[in-house]
Design a protein around this motif. Sequence first.
Motif, PDB file in Angstrom:
ATOM      1  N   GLU A  43       0.836  -1.203   0.000  1.00 58.37           N
ATOM      2  CA  GLU A  43       0.000   0.000   0.000  1.00 58.37           C
ATOM      3  C   GLU A  43       0.871   1.253   0.000  1.00 58.37           C
ATOM      4  O   GLU A  43       2.062   1.211   0.286  1.00 58.37           O
ATOM      5  N   ARG A  44       0.233   2.384  -0.282  1.00 58.78           N
ATOM      6  CA  ARG A  44       0.978   3.650  -0.298  1.00 58.78           C
ATOM      7  C   ARG A  44       1.292   4.162   1.093  1.00 58.78           C
ATOM      8  O   ARG A  44       2.187   4.993   1.263  1.00 58.78           O
ATOM      9  N   GLU A  45       0.548   3.692   2.108  1.00 59.09           N
ATOM     10  CA  GLU A  45       0.780   4.096   3.488  1.00 59.09           C
ATOM     11  C   GLU A  45       0.988   2.862   4.353  1.00 59.09           C
ATOM     12  O   GLU A  45       0.380   1.810   4.113  1.00 59.09           O
ATOM     13  N   ALA A  46       1.838   2.985   5.358  1.00 61.26           N
ATOM     14  CA  ALA A  46       2.078   1.897   6.294  1.00 61.26           C
ATOM     15  C   ALA A  46       1.049   1.935   7.415  1.00 61.26           C
ATOM     16  O   ALA A  46       0.401   2.944   7.646  1.00 61.26           O
ATOM     17  N   GLY A  47       0.914   0.822   8.111  1.00 65.02           N
ATOM     18  CA  GLY A  47       0.037   0.784   9.277  1.00 65.02           C
ATOM     19  C   GLY A  47      -1.031  -0.283   9.232  1.00 65.02           C
ATOM     20  O   GLY A  47      -1.658  -0.576  10.241  1.00 65.02           O
ATOM     21  N   GLY A  48      -1.301  -0.855   8.054  1.00 64.54           N
ATOM     22  CA  GLY A  48      -2.294  -1.910   7.963  1.00 64.54           C
ATOM     23  C   GLY A  48      -3.703  -1.417   8.213  1.00 64.54           C
ATOM     24  O   GLY A  48      -4.029  -0.242   8.005  1.00 64.54           O
ATOM     25  N   VAL A  49      -4.548  -2.306   8.716  1.00 67.01           N
ATOM     26  CA  VAL A  49      -5.964  -1.992   8.933  1.00 67.01           C
ATOM     27  C   VAL A  49      -6.172  -0.796   9.867  1.00 67.01           C
ATOM     28  O   VAL A  49      -7.061   0.029   9.620  1.00 67.01           O
ATOM     29  N   PRO A  50      -5.401  -0.624  10.957  1.00 66.62           N
ATOM     30  CA  PRO A  50      -5.687   0.487  11.864  1.00 66.62           C
ATOM     31  C   PRO A  50      -5.672   1.872  11.218  1.00 66.62           C
ATOM     32  O   PRO A  50      -6.325   2.790  11.716  1.00 66.62           O
ATOM     33  N   ARG A  51      -4.994   2.038  10.098  1.00 66.75           N
ATOM     34  CA  ARG A  51      -4.889   3.390   9.541  1.00 66.75           C
ATOM     35  C   ARG A  51      -6.215   3.926   9.025  1.00 66.75           C
ATOM     36  O   ARG A  51      -6.353   5.138   8.841  1.00 66.75           O
ATOM     37  N   HIS A  52      -7.198   3.061   8.790  1.00 64.39           N
ATOM     38  CA  HIS A  52      -8.507   3.598   8.412  1.00 64.39           C
ATOM     39  C   HIS A  52      -9.591   3.244   9.436  1.00 64.39           C
ATOM     40  O   HIS A  52     -10.770   3.228   9.117  1.00 64.39           O
ATOM     41  N   CYS A  53      -9.176   2.979  10.684  1.00 66.74           N
ATOM     42  CA  CYS A  53     -10.124   2.763  11.781  1.00 66.74           C
ATOM     43  C   CYS A  53     -10.126   4.017  12.656  1.00 66.74           C
ATOM     44  O   CYS A  53      -9.224   4.213  13.479  1.00 66.74           O
ATOM     45  N   ALA A  54     -11.125   4.863  12.467  1.00 70.78           N
ATOM     46  CA  ALA A  54     -11.135   6.161  13.152  1.00 70.78           C
ATOM     47  C   ALA A  54     -11.470   6.050  14.629  1.00 70.78           C
ATOM     48  O   ALA A  54     -11.301   7.022  15.368  1.00 70.78           O
ATOM     49  N   HIS A  55     -11.947   4.894  15.088  1.00 71.89           N
ATOM     50  CA  HIS A  55     -12.331   4.755  16.487  1.00 71.89           C
ATOM     51  C   HIS A  55     -11.105   4.582  17.372  1.00 71.89           C
ATOM     52  O   HIS A  55     -10.002   4.280  16.915  1.00 71.89           O
ATOM     53  N   GLY A  56     -11.292   4.727  18.676  1.00 70.03           N
ATOM     54  CA  GLY A  56     -10.217   4.551  19.641  1.00 70.03           C
ATOM     55  C   GLY A  56     -10.054   3.092  20.016  1.00 70.03           C
ATOM     56  O   GLY A  56     -10.572   2.188  19.363  1.00 70.03           O
ATOM     57  N   GLY A  57      -9.321   2.862  21.105  1.00 68.17           N
ATOM     58  CA  GLY A  57      -9.111   1.510  21.583  1.00 68.17           C
ATOM     59  C   GLY A  57      -7.797   0.895  21.165  1.00 68.17           C
ATOM     60  O   GLY A  57      -7.544  -0.270  21.464  1.00 68.17           O
ATOM     61  N   PHE A  58      -6.954   1.652  20.472  1.00 66.15           N
ATOM     62  CA  PHE A  58      -5.654   1.143  20.042  1.00 66.15           C
ATOM     63  C   PHE A  58      -4.558   1.630  20.993  1.00 66.15           C
ATOM     64  O   PHE A  58      -4.654   2.714  21.552  1.00 66.15           O
ATOM     65  N   GLY A  59      -3.511   0.833  21.137  1.00 65.58           N
ATOM     66  CA  GLY A  59      -2.297   1.286  21.791  1.00 65.58           C
ATOM     67  C   GLY A  59      -2.199   1.084  23.275  1.00 65.58           C
ATOM     68  O   GLY A  59      -1.092   1.030  23.814  1.00 65.58           O
ATOM     69  N   LEU A  60      -3.323   0.974  23.976  1.00 62.98           N
ATOM     70  CA  LEU A  60      -3.246   0.906  25.427  1.00 62.98           C
ATOM     71  C   LEU A  60      -2.546  -0.366  25.903  1.00 62.98           C
ATOM     72  O   LEU A  60      -1.738  -0.333  26.825  1.00 62.98           O
ATOM     73  N   ALA A  61      -2.834  -1.505  25.245  1.00 60.42           N
ATOM     74  CA  ALA A  61      -2.278  -2.781  25.695  1.00 60.42           C
ATOM     75  C   ALA A  61      -0.787  -2.895  25.446  1.00 60.42           C
ATOM     76  O   ALA A  61      -0.060  -3.485  26.255  1.00 60.42           O
TER      77      ALA A  61
END
Length: 412
Positions: A43-61
């Motif tokens: 893809e043109r941008e890195a990050g996989g699926v999370p890059r188009h998931c606008a909701h929160g809940g990422f990163g805490l774990a």
Amino acid sequence: MVGVVNRVVDVLVVGAGPAGLAAAARLASAEGGRYRIEVLEREREAGGVPRHCAHGGFGLADLGRPLDGPGYARRLARAAVRAGATLRRGVSATGWSGPHTLEVTAPTGLERITARAVVLATGARERPRSARLVPGTRPAGLLTTGELQQSTHLYRVRRERLGRRAVVIGAEPVAHHAVRALRRARVDVVAMVTEQPRGPRRFGALALPPLLTGATVTELLGRGRLAAIRVRHADGRTGTIRCDTAVFTGDWIPDRELARSGGVLLNSGTRGPSVDGAFRTASAGVFAAGNVLRGIESASTAATEGRGAADGVLRYLSGEPWPESAVPLTAEGPVRWVAPNRVPDATAVGPLLLRVREPLTRPLVEVVQDGRVLHHARLLGTAWPHRSVRVPAGWAREVDPAGGPVEVRVTA
């Protein structure tokens, strides 16, 4: 081959989602940055699926702070680059010409990259309606969760194009995020449909639309634009739900084509590469981590596995021998899959993840080899098909390397 650029690196990571980026960051920072780490992302941008998931809940774990999907993706990409990894976007690995040599198509032309170790982190993808064999016409208004999230977050598609009345087909957490994305776009979600006999009525603070359990979508109606879906209930009753948009969610499969073309052993349950607890495949020097192993898990789980794979790579580069054989782990009864699914020795198994086919309340989980019970514990809550059960790894010390397969059983 004329016109092909031949290059050599220490570790080639294929896929710049959470698993690949986390692996690259750990590898590039190891031993004073002595290893050349290259990450390929089609893809043109890195990050996989999370890059188009606008909701929160990422990163805490795994990062210790709450982030939305795009923020989480950017943070992982920055960490890999700052550690010294080379991140190449718009570059696809198309095949193999040797055990550790990949054929690559880049904007600058064809390449052949040879590495001392390869990490497959190609992730998972949703199966579209066509792959799910839902009969009917082919109207506009049919989306997967990924297409919906890209439409609303990346491309800012307006409500007039998305639709006015939507049905979400699925009831797992990804489906709940689809409900949230539709409501954010001011689309009325009139129902959720799931084949499971039961499902949650709320998702955190989110009140869910009416949930039809034990129901199957049997036909799509409409020409030009979706007009309705036909549903059959478990007792044989049928009905029609009027809608102009249907979002198919949750049917994730590993993006395993590159692994398969390279002769990497696949597991029949997970449908992804078969790995041990160090994320080693059956092919020496080839590792696999993240959602390529079994379809969808959380981004933090994929990133954690990427770091675990990096630790395995570092030991391999330092001279640790590759196991010549391994005892397979198999799933029994209502267990759909278990990962990792190979036991080369007692030290190479981390916690197991398993998924069940249907909801089970307080099930008994057993790990058995040749009639010997290696692990025996009852879950306190409910095992859901959309949520993995984690089994501690202490039982691995009791595995007989010369014995039969290790069976993972779950009984109600």
